[in-house]
Design a protein around this motif. Structure first.
Motif, short mmCIF file in Angstrom:
data_model
loop_
_atom_site.label_atom_id
_atom_site.label_comp_id
_atom_site.label_asym_id
_atom_site.label_seq_id
_atom_site.Cartn_x
_atom_site.Cartn_y
_atom_site.Cartn_z
N ALA A 85 24.10 -27.34 8.62
CA ALA A 85 24.21 -26.02 7.99
C ALA A 85 23.34 -25.92 6.75
CB ALA A 85 25.67 -25.73 7.65
N GLN A 86 23.27 -26.98 5.97
CA GLN A 86 22.48 -26.93 4.74
C GLN A 86 20.99 -26.72 5.06
OE1 GLN A 86 22.88 -30.32 2.18
NE2 GLN A 86 21.68 -29.40 0.53
N GLY A 87 20.51 -27.38 6.10
CA GLY A 87 19.11 -27.20 6.52
C GLY A 87 18.86 -25.80 7.03
N PHE A 88 19.83 -25.27 7.77
CA PHE A 88 19.72 -23.90 8.27
C PHE A 88 19.68 -22.92 7.11
CE2 PHE A 88 21.31 -19.92 9.96
CZ PHE A 88 20.66 -19.82 11.18
N ASP A 89 20.59 -23.09 6.16
CA ASP A 89 20.63 -22.22 4.99
C ASP A 89 19.33 -22.27 4.19
OD1 ASP A 89 23.19 -21.47 5.65
OD2 ASP A 89 24.18 -22.76 4.16
N THR A 90 18.79 -23.46 4.04
CA THR A 90 17.54 -23.62 3.29
C THR A 90 16.41 -22.86 3.97
OG1 THR A 90 18.26 -25.80 2.51
CG2 THR A 90 15.90 -25.31 2.37
N LYS A 91 16.29 -23.01 5.30
CA LYS A 91 15.25 -22.30 6.04
C LYS A 91 15.46 -20.78 5.95
CE LYS A 91 13.56 -23.87 9.96
NZ LYS A 91 13.46 -24.40 11.35
N PHE A 92 16.71 -20.35 6.08
CA PHE A 92 17.02 -18.92 6.00
C PHE A 92 16.64 -18.35 4.65
CE2 PHE A 92 19.96 -15.51 4.84
CZ PHE A 92 19.71 -14.60 5.86
N GLU A 93 17.06 -19.03 3.59
CA GLU A 93 16.77 -18.55 2.24
C GLU A 93 15.29 -18.56 1.92
OE1 GLU A 93 19.34 -20.99 -0.16
OE2 GLU A 93 21.13 -19.95 0.55
N ASP A 145 11.27 -18.44 10.02
CA ASP A 145 11.71 -17.97 11.34
C ASP A 145 12.71 -18.96 11.92
OD1 ASP A 145 12.00 -16.84 13.82
OD2 ASP A 145 9.95 -17.23 14.48
N LEU A 146 13.90 -18.49 12.25
CA LEU A 146 14.96 -19.35 12.76
C LEU A 146 15.20 -19.19 14.26
CD1 LEU A 146 17.48 -18.76 9.85
CD2 LEU A 146 16.19 -20.85 10.28
N THR A 147 14.40 -18.38 14.93
CA THR A 147 14.69 -18.08 16.33
C THR A 147 14.65 -19.33 17.21
OG1 THR A 147 12.38 -17.43 16.65
CG2 THR A 147 13.96 -15.68 16.27
N ASP A 148 13.80 -20.29 16.92
CA ASP A 148 13.77 -21.52 17.73
C ASP A 148 14.98 -22.40 17.49
OD1 ASP A 148 11.35 -20.80 18.89
OD2 ASP A 148 10.15 -21.88 17.40
N ASP A 149 15.68 -22.17 16.39
CA ASP A 149 16.85 -22.98 16.05
C ASP A 149 18.16 -22.37 16.56
OD1 ASP A 149 15.31 -24.86 14.53
OD2 ASP A 149 15.16 -23.33 12.97
#
Length: 74
Positions: free
Chosen positions: A3-11, A15-19
């Motif tokens: 989740a922390q990595g996801f949040d970092t990329k989002f912030e 682009d998160l579509t591949d994740d």
């Protein structure tokens, strides 16, 4: 990914579509339920006329109009 990595990329605006796994995605409160309504012939004819003018189906027109009225009522 954690989740922390996801949040970092989002912030960071990445682009998160591949994740994301969209195969199990669903829209909340978007399940269809069938409703039958009887209208007088003149109402159906009016709906058909408006639907044709807009280039959509009668069902789509009714859905849009009812959704608009419900949003106004809130």
């Amino acid at each position: 990914m954690k989740a922390q990595g996801f949040d970092t990329k989002f912030e960071a605006g990445e682009d998160l579509t591949d994740d994301l796994d969209f195969s199990k995605a669903r829209r909340v409160n978007q399940q269809n339920r069938r409703v039958n309504i009887d209208f007088p012939a003149w109402v159906v004819e009016g709906l058909d006329k408006q639907a044709k003018r807009l280039g959509i189906t009668r069902q789509a027109l009714v859905k849009v109009w009812i959704a608009e009225k419900l949003k106004e009522a809130v």
